[in-house]
Design a protein around this motif. Structure first.
Motif, PDB file in Angstrom:
ATOM      1  N   UNK A 153      18.171 -68.103 -47.965  1.00  0.00           N
ATOM      2  CA  UNK A 153      19.652 -67.627 -47.519  1.00  0.00           C
ATOM      3  C   UNK A 153      20.157 -66.718 -48.724  1.00  0.00           C
ATOM      4  N   UNK A 154      20.940 -65.592 -48.166  1.00  0.00           N
ATOM      5  CA  UNK A 154      21.649 -64.868 -49.517  1.00  0.00           C
ATOM      6  C   UNK A 154      22.809 -65.944 -49.785  1.00  0.00           C
ATOM      7  N   UNK A 155      23.577 -65.176 -50.908  1.00  0.00           N
ATOM      8  CA  UNK A 155      24.746 -66.187 -51.326  1.00  0.00           C
ATOM      9  C   UNK A 155      25.736 -66.488 -50.167  1.00  0.00           C
ATOM     10  N   UNK A 156      25.891 -67.663 -49.673  1.00  0.00           N
ATOM     11  CA  UNK A 156      26.888 -68.011 -48.714  1.00  0.00           C
ATOM     12  C   UNK A 156      27.921 -69.074 -49.237  1.00  0.00           C
ATOM     13  N   UNK A 157      29.015 -68.873 -48.590  1.00  0.00           N
ATOM     14  CA  UNK A 157      30.280 -69.847 -48.725  1.00  0.00           C
ATOM     15  C   UNK A 157      30.341 -70.883 -47.852  1.00  0.00           C
ATOM     16  N   UNK A 158      30.234 -72.264 -48.533  1.00  0.00           N
ATOM     17  CA  UNK A 158      30.441 -73.365 -47.674  1.00  0.00           C
ATOM     18  C   UNK A 158      31.508 -74.087 -48.149  1.00  0.00           C
ATOM     19  N   UNK A 159      32.414 -74.887 -47.060  1.00  0.00           N
ATOM     20  CA  UNK A 159      33.807 -75.310 -47.250  1.00  0.00           C
ATOM     21  C   UNK A 159      33.738 -76.524 -46.266  1.00  0.00           C
ATOM     22  N   UNK A 160      34.283 -77.635 -46.904  1.00  0.00           N
ATOM     23  CA  UNK A 160      34.604 -78.827 -46.099  1.00  0.00           C
ATOM     24  C   UNK A 160      35.711 -79.619 -46.645  1.00  0.00           C
ATOM     25  N   UNK A 161      36.694 -79.909 -45.659  1.00  0.00           N
ATOM     26  CA  UNK A 161      37.802 -80.908 -46.094  1.00  0.00           C
ATOM     27  C   UNK A 161      37.374 -82.261 -45.623  1.00  0.00           C
ATOM     28  N   UNK A 162      37.704 -83.161 -46.667  1.00  0.00           N
ATOM     29  CA  UNK A 162      37.138 -84.662 -46.295  1.00  0.00           C
ATOM     30  C   UNK A 162      38.421 -85.683 -46.897  1.00  0.00           C
ATOM     31  N   UNK A 163      38.897 -86.482 -45.692  1.00  0.00           N
ATOM     32  CA  UNK A 163      39.911 -87.315 -45.851  1.00  0.00           C
ATOM     33  C   UNK A 163      39.445 -88.607 -46.705  1.00  0.00           C
ATOM     34  N   UNK A 164      40.294 -88.642 -47.712  1.00  0.00           N
ATOM     35  CA  UNK A 164      39.995 -89.640 -48.901  1.00  0.00           C
ATOM     36  C   UNK A 164      39.804 -90.972 -48.160  1.00  0.00           C
ATOM     37  N   UNK A 165      38.808 -91.781 -48.294  1.00  0.00           N
ATOM     38  CA  UNK A 165      38.962 -93.068 -47.558  1.00  0.00           C
ATOM     39  C   UNK A 165      39.508 -94.219 -48.440  1.00  0.00           C
TER      40      UNK A 165
END
Length: 182
Positions: A129-141
């Motif tokens: 893959x080329x440079x790709x942006x990944x983002x994910x928000x996770x609720x703090x357990x």
């Protein structure tokens, strides 16, 4: 004088609304400082990067070992959620039967004694893959006091570059905007 007051208030507002990256040296500008894993696991690359002067590269040409680096940071009391993001570039990451055997960024929430509460993949990548942006928000357990970020080739072969690793605290409203089903 009114202009000075206006710009002072504007500056203070900007500072108080700024989001702080909880990851230290997420752009690898200070090479591998603040990252655990060692020189036998990863290589600093000034040649192929998304931004700044460096990225980090993990190679595994043969074998299916876990090869990764990590960093642990504290979670402030009352943190509703954390937004994780990263830029990743891959080359020839071998497809395995299990989805977790890939190039990965993982956020593992820990209790105060660093025992795992929950582990969440931010991304799992195979192939090239080329440079790709990944983002994910996770609720703090509940009970989370720390987070361990892992960047790895997880039991597969190939090459993976990581750059601009970020973890920022977000509000409940921002979390719900990104995760409307929750």
């Amino acid at each position: 004088m009114k202009q000075f007051l206006f710009f002072s208030l504007l500056f203070l507002n900007t500072i108080t609304n700024a989001q702080i990256n909880l990851i230290k040296n997420g752009g690898f500008e200070r090479e591998a400082a603040n990252w655990r894993g060692g020189d036998d696991i990863s290589t600093i690359s000034p040649y192929d990067k998304k931004s700044g002067k460096n990225s980090v590269l993990i190679n595994q040409y043969v074998g299916t070992d876990w090869k990764g680096i990590d960093q642990i940071f504290l979670v402030a009391k009352g943190t509703y959620a954390i937004e994780f993001s990263i830029w990743i570039k891959t080359a020839s990451i071998e497809e395995q039967k299990e989805a977790y055997k890939a190039g990965v960024m993982i956020a593992e929430f820990l209790d105060e004694s660093e025992k795992s509460i929950v582990s969440e993949p931010i991304t799992q990548i195979r192939g090239t893959t080329p440079w790709t942006f990944y983002k994910k928000a996770i609720k703090t357990p509940s009970g989370a006091k720390k987070v361990r970020i892992m960047l790895a080739l997880a039991q597969t072969s190939g090459s993976i570059y990581f750059d601009d690793v970020s973890a920022i605290v977000i509000s409940e409203a921002d979390y719900l905007k990104q995760n409307p089903e929750n």
